[in-house]
Write a protein that holds these residues in place. Structure first.
Motif, PDB file in Angstrom:
ATOM      1  N   VAL A  62       5.742   8.553   8.000  1.00  0.00           N
ATOM      2  CA  VAL A  62       6.253   7.590   7.009  1.00  0.00           C
ATOM      3  C   VAL A  62       5.099   7.061   6.162  1.00  0.00           C
ATOM      4  O   VAL A  62       5.219   6.919   4.946  1.00  0.00           O
ATOM      5  N   LEU A  63       3.992   6.787   6.802  1.00  0.00           N
ATOM      6  CA  LEU A  63       2.805   6.319   6.086  1.00  0.00           C
ATOM      7  C   LEU A  63       2.328   7.374   5.094  1.00  0.00           C
ATOM      8  O   LEU A  63       1.921   7.053   3.972  1.00  0.00           O
ATOM      9  N   TYR A  64       2.413   8.620   5.475  1.00  0.00           N
ATOM     10  CA  TYR A  64       2.028   9.705   4.571  1.00  0.00           C
ATOM     11  C   TYR A  64       2.988   9.794   3.382  1.00  0.00           C
ATOM     12  O   TYR A  64       2.564  10.009   2.255  1.00  0.00           O
ATOM     13  N   LEU A  65       4.278   9.602   3.642  1.00  0.00           N
ATOM     14  CA  LEU A  65       5.250   9.657   2.545  1.00  0.00           C
ATOM     15  C   LEU A  65       5.099   8.475   1.593  1.00  0.00           C
ATOM     16  O   LEU A  65       5.240   8.629   0.380  1.00  0.00           O
ATOM     17  N   VAL A  66       4.838   7.300   2.145  1.00  0.00           N
ATOM     18  CA  VAL A  66       4.805   6.086   1.331  1.00  0.00           C
ATOM     19  C   VAL A  66       3.486   5.948   0.588  1.00  0.00           C
ATOM     20  O   VAL A  66       3.460   5.653  -0.604  1.00  0.00           O
ATOM     21  N   ARG A  67       2.372   6.152   1.285  1.00  0.00           N
ATOM     22  CA  ARG A  67       1.059   5.891   0.694  1.00  0.00           C
ATOM     23  C   ARG A  67       0.109   7.064   0.780  1.00  0.00           C
ATOM     24  O   ARG A  67      -1.101   6.868   0.774  1.00  0.00           O
ATOM     25  N   ASP A  68       0.604   8.247   0.908  1.00  0.00           N
ATOM     26  CA  ASP A  68      -0.228   9.448   1.028  1.00  0.00           C
ATOM     27  C   ASP A  68      -1.191   9.353   2.206  1.00  0.00           C
ATOM     28  O   ASP A  68      -2.325   9.842   2.149  1.00  0.00           O
ATOM     29  N   GLY A  69      -0.769   8.697   3.255  1.00  0.00           N
ATOM     30  CA  GLY A  69      -1.555   8.610   4.471  1.00  0.00           C
ATOM     31  C   GLY A  69      -2.617   7.538   4.492  1.00  0.00           C
ATOM     32  O   GLY A  69      -3.377   7.457   5.451  1.00  0.00           O
ATOM     33  N   ALA A  70      -2.700   6.732   3.474  1.00  0.00           N
ATOM     34  CA  ALA A  70      -3.703   5.661   3.458  1.00  0.00           C
ATOM     35  C   ALA A  70      -3.292   4.577   4.435  1.00  0.00           C
ATOM     36  O   ALA A  70      -2.173   4.079   4.396  1.00  0.00           O
ATOM     37  N   TRP A  71      -4.217   4.208   5.298  1.00  0.00           N
ATOM     38  CA  TRP A  71      -3.928   3.214   6.332  1.00  0.00           C
ATOM     39  C   TRP A  71      -4.590   1.904   5.959  1.00  0.00           C
ATOM     40  O   TRP A  71      -5.767   1.868   5.579  1.00  0.00           O
ATOM     41  N   ARG A  72      -3.858   0.815   6.050  1.00  0.00           N
ATOM     42  CA  ARG A  72      -4.385  -0.523   5.737  1.00  0.00           C
ATOM     43  C   ARG A  72      -4.417  -1.342   7.018  1.00  0.00           C
ATOM     44  O   ARG A  72      -3.731  -1.058   7.978  1.00  0.00           O
ATOM     45  N   MET A  73      -5.179  -2.395   6.998  1.00  0.00           N
ATOM     46  CA  MET A  73      -5.338  -3.241   8.177  1.00  0.00           C
ATOM     47  C   MET A  73      -4.050  -3.996   8.532  1.00  0.00           C
ATOM     48  O   MET A  73      -3.866  -4.378   9.672  1.00  0.00           O
ATOM     49  N   TYR A  74      -3.185  -4.201   7.570  1.00  0.00           N
ATOM     50  CA  TYR A  74      -1.956  -4.944   7.866  1.00  0.00           C
ATOM     51  C   TYR A  74      -0.853  -4.054   8.425  1.00  0.00           C
ATOM     52  O   TYR A  74       0.207  -4.547   8.812  1.00  0.00           O
ATOM     53  N   ASP A  75      -1.066  -2.759   8.492  1.00  0.00           N
ATOM     54  CA  ASP A  75      -0.040  -1.857   9.021  1.00  0.00           C
ATOM     55  C   ASP A  75       0.287  -2.117  10.492  1.00  0.00           C
ATOM     56  O   ASP A  75       1.473  -2.195  10.855  1.00  0.00           O
ATOM     57  N   PRO A  76      -0.704  -2.249  11.374  1.00  0.00           N
ATOM     58  CA  PRO A  76      -0.339  -2.556  12.765  1.00  0.00           C
ATOM     59  C   PRO A  76       0.371  -3.903  12.907  1.00  0.00           C
ATOM     60  O   PRO A  76       1.292  -4.045  13.713  1.00  0.00           O
ATOM     61  N   VAL A  77      -0.047  -4.889  12.095  1.00  0.00           N
ATOM     62  CA  VAL A  77       0.610  -6.198  12.134  1.00  0.00           C
ATOM     63  C   VAL A  77       2.063  -6.065  11.687  1.00  0.00           C
ATOM     64  O   VAL A  77       2.966  -6.671  12.270  1.00  0.00           O
ATOM     65  N   ALA A  78       2.283  -5.252  10.664  1.00  0.00           N
ATOM     66  CA  ALA A  78       3.652  -5.039  10.176  1.00  0.00           C
ATOM     67  C   ALA A  78       4.490  -4.331  11.234  1.00  0.00           C
ATOM     68  O   ALA A  78       5.662  -4.678  11.437  1.00  0.00           O
TER      69      ALA A  78
END
Length: 155
Positions: A62-78
């Protein structure tokens, strides 16, 4: 990256958290209701680890589909927020939906599969009985001939 894309990706990560909570709850419920000697109960830890790996892979997809795999620090919190949302708000609707699917889809499908297997098994048993009745005279004749042959050789 625009603010709207970040917001949508945040919502996507919360959604994956909710889906992860539902999936892991499904695995936990399935292992809890399995029989004490069943395969599922025996390998419950391995099944749960595999479930977490699948959840992680789905999240990164899903992260790859939404943001081309870019991971942000707020992703685990979300995602943890999504898990907590599932535990507090979506638990009962998902369980209700699961019961409905179980009663309307899984149990009738399982009944039909068992019915078909039972009918096929009974047909095979009937054919085997008919075949044994048809072959029985030949078997008795063969035994009679072999007994006579055996008795001749002894004398």
């Amino acid at each position: 990256m625009s603010l709207s894309v970040q917001f949508l990706s945040l919502l996507a990560m919360i959604g994956t958290g909710i889906a992860a909570g539902a999936f892991m709850d499904m695995i936990g419920t399935g292992t809890a209701y399995a029989g004490k000697k069943s395969f599922i109960r025996k390998y419950a830890v391995a099944i749960e680890v595999i479930g977490w790996v699948l959840v992680g892979c789905a999240t990164f997809y899903v992260l790859y589909l939404v943001r081309d795999g870019a991971w942000r620090m707020y992703d685990p919190v979300a995602q943890v927020s999504g898990l907590l949302l599932y535990a507090s708000f979506f638990y009962r609707p998902f369980r209700l939906f699961g019961r409905i699917v179980l009663l309307l889809v899984v149990k009738p499908l399982w009944f039909m599969i068992r019915l078909i297997v039972s009918v096929v098994r009974q047909i095979i048993r009937l054919l085997m009985k008919i075949l044994s009745v048809l072959v029985l005279p030949f078997v008795k004749l063969f035994r009679l001939i072999s007994m006579k042959r055996f008795k001749r050789k002894e004398k």
